[in-house]
Design an enzyme around this catalytic site. Sequence first.
Site, PDB file in Angstrom:
ATOM      1  CD  GLU A  57      -1.552  -2.314   1.987  1.00 16.07           C
ATOM      2  OE1 GLU A  57      -2.433  -3.015   2.501  1.00 16.07           O
ATOM      3  OE2 GLU A  57      -0.330  -2.583   2.087  1.00 16.07           O
ATOM      4  CD1 TRP A 125      -3.944   9.004  15.555  1.00 13.04           C
ATOM      5  CD2 TRP A 125      -2.980  10.900  16.207  1.00 13.04           C
ATOM      6  NE1 TRP A 125      -3.029   9.350  14.585  1.00 13.04           N
ATOM      7  CE2 TRP A 125      -2.422  10.524  14.974  1.00 13.04           C
ATOM      8  CE3 TRP A 125      -2.519  12.073  16.813  1.00 13.04           C
ATOM      9  CZ2 TRP A 125      -1.443  11.260  14.313  1.00 13.04           C
ATOM     10  CZ3 TRP A 125      -1.528  12.804  16.159  1.00 13.04           C
ATOM     11  CH2 TRP A 125      -1.014  12.401  14.925  1.00 13.04           C
TER      12      TRP A 125
END
Length: 127
Positions: A57, A125
């Site tokens: 990826e 986050w």
Amino acid sequence: MIEKYDLQTIAKNTLRPRKLARNGKAGYVASALLTKDDNVYTGVAIDVACSIGFCAEHSAIAAMVTAGETRIKEIIAVHRDGRILPPCGRCREFIVQIHNKNYDCAVHLPGDRLVPLSELLPERWDV
């Protein structure tokens, strides 16, 4: 004939397993992604003993960024044995760090499932 956006077939055709230097190998996992501009980019994993290799990826995303794009519509990774592999945690985070809207891109999973990245990377986050 391969349909233009048959990412699984495109990824499978990108596989080229081979040994590299003494402790390295490449091409055992391949990835294909489709961008918001309907371009397809591919890449392969590079595994080396010192842990500085990268996932397929990452390789496909690097090709996309090199070409000037950042928005992913859909992404898949395929092992040389034909299995679809879910992206690892590092890849999931990398995908969204390339563009905030990639949080909504479609990710291929085993069992012919296609889910938004947001399902695989909950509770951001950095929001």
